[in-house]
Design a protein around this motif. Structure first.
Motif, PDB file in Angstrom:
ATOM      1  N   GLN A 221      13.106  10.893 -19.919  1.00 61.31           N
ATOM      2  CA  GLN A 221      14.048  10.853 -18.799  1.00 61.31           C
ATOM      3  C   GLN A 221      13.312  10.908 -17.464  1.00 61.31           C
ATOM      4  O   GLN A 221      13.660  10.192 -16.527  1.00 61.31           O
ATOM      5  N   LYS A 222      12.286  11.760 -17.386  1.00 61.58           N
ATOM      6  CA  LYS A 222      11.515  11.854 -16.138  1.00 61.58           C
ATOM      7  C   LYS A 222      10.809  10.536 -15.839  1.00 61.58           C
ATOM      8  O   LYS A 222      10.753  10.093 -14.686  1.00 61.58           O
ATOM      9  N   ILE A 223      10.281   9.900 -16.870  1.00 67.15           N
ATOM     10  CA  ILE A 223       9.618   8.607 -16.681  1.00 67.15           C
ATOM     11  C   ILE A 223      10.630   7.565 -16.222  1.00 67.15           C
ATOM     12  O   ILE A 223      10.362   6.786 -15.304  1.00 67.15           O
ATOM     13  N   GLN A 224      11.813   7.565 -16.840  1.00 66.69           N
ATOM     14  CA  GLN A 224      12.851   6.610 -16.446  1.00 66.69           C
ATOM     15  C   GLN A 224      13.279   6.853 -15.002  1.00 66.69           C
ATOM     16  O   GLN A 224      13.473   5.906 -14.229  1.00 66.69           O
ATOM     17  N   ASP A 225      13.423   8.112 -14.617  1.00 67.92           N
ATOM     18  CA  ASP A 225      13.772   8.447 -13.234  1.00 67.92           C
ATOM     19  C   ASP A 225      12.700   7.942 -12.268  1.00 67.92           C
ATOM     20  O   ASP A 225      13.012   7.410 -11.200  1.00 67.92           O
ATOM     21  N   ALA A 226      11.432   8.110 -12.662  1.00 66.59           N
ATOM     22  CA  ALA A 226      10.332   7.653 -11.818  1.00 66.59           C
ATOM     23  C   ALA A 226      10.352   6.129 -11.686  1.00 66.59           C
ATOM     24  O   ALA A 226      10.175   5.583 -10.589  1.00 66.59           O
ATOM     25  N   VAL A 227      10.591   5.437 -12.787  1.00 67.48           N
ATOM     26  CA  VAL A 227      10.663   3.970 -12.764  1.00 67.48           C
ATOM     27  C   VAL A 227      11.817   3.516 -11.867  1.00 67.48           C
ATOM     28  O   VAL A 227      11.669   2.600 -11.056  1.00 67.48           O
ATOM     29  N   ASP A 228      12.977   4.171 -12.002  1.00 65.86           N
ATOM     30  CA  ASP A 228      14.126   3.831 -11.169  1.00 65.86           C
ATOM     31  C   ASP A 228      13.812   4.048  -9.691  1.00 65.86           C
ATOM     32  O   ASP A 228      14.158   3.216  -8.846  1.00 65.86           O
ATOM     33  N   SER A 229      13.150   5.161  -9.390  1.00 67.09           N
ATOM     34  CA  SER A 229      12.779   5.450  -7.996  1.00 67.09           C
ATOM     35  C   SER A 229      11.817   4.400  -7.456  1.00 67.09           C
ATOM     36  O   SER A 229      11.962   3.947  -6.321  1.00 67.09           O
TER      37      SER A 229
ATOM     38  N   ILE B 121      11.407  17.904 -25.894  1.00 63.74           N
ATOM     39  CA  ILE B 121      10.362  17.707 -24.870  1.00 63.74           C
ATOM     40  C   ILE B 121      10.144  16.217 -24.631  1.00 63.74           C
ATOM     41  O   ILE B 121      10.024  15.766 -23.489  1.00 63.74           O
ATOM     42  N   PHE B 122      10.110  15.444 -25.736  1.00 67.79           N
ATOM     43  CA  PHE B 122       9.932  14.006 -25.611  1.00 67.79           C
ATOM     44  C   PHE B 122      11.092  13.377 -24.840  1.00 67.79           C
ATOM     45  O   PHE B 122      10.889  12.512 -23.990  1.00 67.79           O
TER      46      PHE B 122
END
Length: 68
Positions: free
Chosen positions: A11-19, A5-6
């Motif tokens: 990964q979702k946070i990294q994707d958001a930062v990249d976006s 889960i972590f």
């Protein structure tokens, strides 16, 4: 289970930062393009104003010649 889960959250946070970073770059490009278009519009307005002044001057001269 918690590690999985972590990892997904990370990964979702990294994707958001990249976006966000990509959107920031796109925003800067659009600001530069907008500034260029603004400058171009001002130049066209100046040129058009000059042409209108010339036409108005011709019209005034023609009107003076017809009355004289």
């Amino acid at each position: 289970m918690n590690g999985e889960i972590f990892a997904k959250l990370e990964q979702k946070i990294q994707d958001a930062v990249d976006s966000i970073e990509m959107l920031k770059m796109e925003n800067e490009e659009l600001k530069a393009e907008n500034a260029r278009f603004q400058q171009e519009r001002e130049e066209w307005e100046q040129r058009l104003g000059g042409l209108l002044d010339k036409l108005q001057s011709l019209d005034t001269q023609t009107g003076d010649n017809n009355n004289g």
